[in-house]
Scaffold this motif. Structure first.
Motif, short mmCIF file in Angstrom:
data_model
loop_
_atom_site.label_atom_id
_atom_site.label_comp_id
_atom_site.label_asym_id
_atom_site.label_seq_id
_atom_site.Cartn_x
_atom_site.Cartn_y
_atom_site.Cartn_z
N PRO A 171 0.77 -1.24 0.00
CA PRO A 171 0.00 0.00 0.00
C PRO A 171 0.81 1.30 0.00
N THR A 172 2.11 1.26 0.15
CA THR A 172 2.85 2.48 0.47
C THR A 172 3.25 3.33 -0.74
N GLY A 173 3.30 2.71 -1.92
CA GLY A 173 3.80 3.42 -3.09
C GLY A 173 5.32 3.50 -3.15
N GLU A 174 6.01 2.92 -2.17
CA GLU A 174 7.46 3.03 -2.09
C GLU A 174 8.17 2.05 -3.01
N THR A 175 9.40 2.39 -3.36
CA THR A 175 10.23 1.58 -4.25
C THR A 175 11.53 1.23 -3.53
N VAL A 176 11.98 -0.01 -3.69
CA VAL A 176 13.25 -0.45 -3.12
C VAL A 176 14.37 -0.09 -4.10
N ASP A 177 15.40 0.59 -3.61
CA ASP A 177 16.49 0.99 -4.50
C ASP A 177 17.35 -0.23 -4.87
N GLN A 178 18.29 -0.03 -5.79
CA GLN A 178 19.06 -1.17 -6.29
C GLN A 178 19.92 -1.79 -5.19
N ARG A 179 20.48 -0.99 -4.32
CA ARG A 179 21.28 -1.55 -3.24
C ARG A 179 20.41 -2.44 -2.35
N GLY A 180 19.21 -2.00 -2.05
CA GLY A 180 18.31 -2.81 -1.24
C GLY A 180 17.97 -4.13 -1.91
N ARG A 181 17.81 -4.11 -3.22
CA ARG A 181 17.52 -5.35 -3.95
C ARG A 181 18.71 -6.29 -3.93
N GLU A 182 19.89 -5.73 -4.07
CA GLU A 182 21.10 -6.56 -4.00
C GLU A 182 21.27 -7.14 -2.59
N ASN A 183 20.97 -6.32 -1.58
CA ASN A 183 21.07 -6.81 -0.20
C ASN A 183 20.10 -7.96 0.05
N LEU A 184 18.92 -7.87 -0.56
CA LEU A 184 17.93 -8.93 -0.37
C LEU A 184 18.42 -10.24 -0.99
N ILE A 185 19.06 -10.17 -2.15
CA ILE A 185 19.62 -11.38 -2.76
C ILE A 185 20.66 -12.00 -1.84
N ASP A 186 21.51 -11.15 -1.25
CA ASP A 186 22.51 -11.65 -0.29
C ASP A 186 21.83 -12.35 0.88
N LEU A 187 20.80 -11.71 1.43
CA LEU A 187 20.10 -12.27 2.59
C LEU A 187 19.47 -13.62 2.23
N ALA A 188 18.80 -13.69 1.07
CA ALA A 188 18.16 -14.93 0.66
C ALA A 188 19.18 -16.04 0.43
N ASP A 189 20.34 -15.68 -0.13
CA ASP A 189 21.40 -16.68 -0.31
C ASP A 189 21.86 -17.24 1.03
N GLU A 190 22.03 -16.36 2.00
CA GLU A 190 22.47 -16.81 3.33
C GLU A 190 21.41 -17.67 4.01
N LEU A 191 20.15 -17.33 3.82
CA LEU A 191 19.06 -18.09 4.44
C LEU A 191 18.65 -19.30 3.63
N ASP A 192 19.13 -19.39 2.39
CA ASP A 192 18.74 -20.44 1.46
C ASP A 192 17.22 -20.50 1.32
N CYS A 193 16.64 -19.33 1.07
CA CYS A 193 15.19 -19.23 0.90
C CYS A 193 14.88 -18.56 -0.43
N LEU A 194 13.62 -18.57 -0.81
CA LEU A 194 13.19 -17.93 -2.05
C LEU A 194 12.92 -16.45 -1.84
N ILE A 195 12.89 -15.72 -2.95
CA ILE A 195 12.38 -14.34 -2.99
C ILE A 195 11.17 -14.35 -3.90
N ILE A 196 10.04 -13.88 -3.39
CA ILE A 196 8.84 -13.71 -4.22
C ILE A 196 8.75 -12.23 -4.56
N GLU A 197 8.97 -11.91 -5.81
CA GLU A 197 8.96 -10.52 -6.28
C GLU A 197 7.62 -10.24 -6.96
N ASP A 198 6.81 -9.40 -6.33
CA ASP A 198 5.50 -9.04 -6.85
C ASP A 198 5.66 -7.84 -7.78
N GLY A 199 5.54 -8.09 -9.08
CA GLY A 199 5.76 -7.04 -10.07
C GLY A 199 4.48 -6.45 -10.63
#
Length: 403
Positions: free
Chosen positions: A179-207
């Motif tokens: 609901p917020t209208g906010e956008t995640v910047d590229q660094r945040g997206r890269e950080n999320l990939i790092d986090l998911a790799d460490e957790l060995d979990c999926l990322i569900i990206e709602d586009g």
């Protein structure tokens, strides 16, 4: 009969959509509504769809249009989508794409496929209400998604284990989120990939709102960034959920998922067990209109919605009292309002509807833990500039009266 004792335990987590229930109250004359996060129906390409359905029912294609089809989806549509995903930096083939009944069905299937009772889903606070509705039935534990380094992967994993499960995925809408209208910047997206790799979990990206950028720098989807890093979609843990509902038509219920083939193959099994396939004729019609009118139609939406967004932001700046803040989205359909801490949006809504005939969505429903009582979502997609200005005037009057 008292049916409650025969219902499965999971049904206790299933609740009516507060937004859909709210919309039932708005069928009154004179209401200015910022509640429904829906596209403006006056801009639907109805003429083009009429011709597309007529073509699908021609002698050459009617047997295909009216027959059962494969669960993966209509191949020409998947081919068009693969090309569109490639434009976004997602190198994929038709085998990486499955058509769903809107992206909402994709979220439901992903919840069913990934969540065992007690597993953890990382989500934003607030998050898309429909995602909560889709995931709730599978009895997850929710934790606040953090991609700025405030919490480590080990911390997330330990918290999940303490509740008897593990982190299965992180869900977010990276562009102009509902609901917020906010956008995640590229660094945040890269950080999320790092986090998911460490957790060995999926990322569900709602586009769902990917196509509705009005200004600002285009940021690649998370899936595109992960492919650039790892070399192939088959090595990626991100699954992208897309939809035509915010662009061409929500009523046809056409969405898609894009991800590694083993993930898509498992979702196809769920599709076969669920509804076999999405309406073939609807897929054919969407494909025809997308191939011939998508870019032109989206450009029209940009020109209309961007003006409405600017009108809302200008009215908020001019009329809202001190202590009220809001987001400034670069696209999408929503502005997120934060009221002073002592003021509850439910009370504002009740007063606004009764005395000023203006409506919005109180923000509490978007929080997994029921917090956010002083927040609210305004949608600007379905009101012209004059109506937006008058609606904000009425709303600000109510808020001032409650401060």
């Amino acid at each position: 009969m008292d049916f409650q004792h025969v219902f499965a335990r999971r049904t206790s987590r299933m609740k009516a959509s507060e937004i859909r229930e709210l919309l039932k109250l708005l069928d009154q004359p004179g209401i200015i509504s910022f509640a429904g996060g829906i596209p403006d129906a006056s801009y639907f390409p109805a003429e083009q769809f009429g011709a597309a359905y007529q073509a699908a029912l021609s002698a050459e294609t009617s047997a295909t249009a009216l027959q059962y089809s494969i669960s993966e989806g209509y191949k020409p549509l998947r081919q068009w989508l693969a090309k569109e995903m490639q434009k976004l930096g997602v190198d994929c083939t038709v085998d990486n794409i499955m058509i769903t009944s809107g992206s909402q069905q994709a979220l439901d299937y992903l919840g069913k496929m990934l969540l065992s009772p007690g597993d953890t889903a990382l989500i934003n606070w607030p998050t898309y209400l429909g995602a909560l509705g889709a995931f709730n039935a599978y009895e997850p534990r929710y934790d606040k998604l953090s991609i700025n380094g405030n919490r480590s992967a080990a911390d997330f994993a330990a918290a999940a284990e303490a509740e008897g499960g593990r982190v299965k995925f992180a869900y977010l809408s990276a562009d102009f989120a509902n609901p917020t209208g906010e956008t995640v910047d590229q660094r945040g997206r890269e950080n999320l990939i790092d986090l998911a790799d460490e957790l060995d979990c999926l990322i569900i990206e709602d586009g769902a709102y990917q196509s509705l950028r009005y200004d600002g720098e285009v940021i690649p989807p998370i899936l595109a960034l992960e492919i650039a890093r790892k070399g192939s979609i088959e090595d990626c843990r991100t699954v992208y959920c897309g939809s035509f509902s915010k662009t061409l038509s929500p009523g046809l219920r056409i969405g898609w998922v894009c991800g590694a083939m083993p993930l898509i193959s498992q979702m196809v099994l769920l599709k076969q067990a669920g509804d076999l396939h999405v309406s073939t004729i609807n897929q054919m019609a969407i494909n025809t209109v997308a191939e011939t009118h998508f870019d032109q139609h989206v450009a029209t939406l940009h020109s209309v919605y961007s003006v409405r967004r600017d009108a809302m932001l200008a009215a908020l700046e001019e009329m809202m009292p001190k202590g009220v803040s809001w987001t400034k989205p670069e696209g999408g359909m929503f502005v997120w309002i934060t009221l002073p801490a002592h003021l509850e949006a439910n009370e504002v809504f009740k007063r606004a509807l009764e005395t000023e005939k203006v409506a919005f969505v109180p923000g509490q429903a978007f929080f997994a833990d029921g917090t956010g009582k002083n927040t609210m979502r305004l949608a600007f997609s379905c009101a012209d500039e004059a109506t937006i200005r008058e609606g904000i005037r009425r709303l600000s009057s109510v808020i001032k009266g409650l401060l």
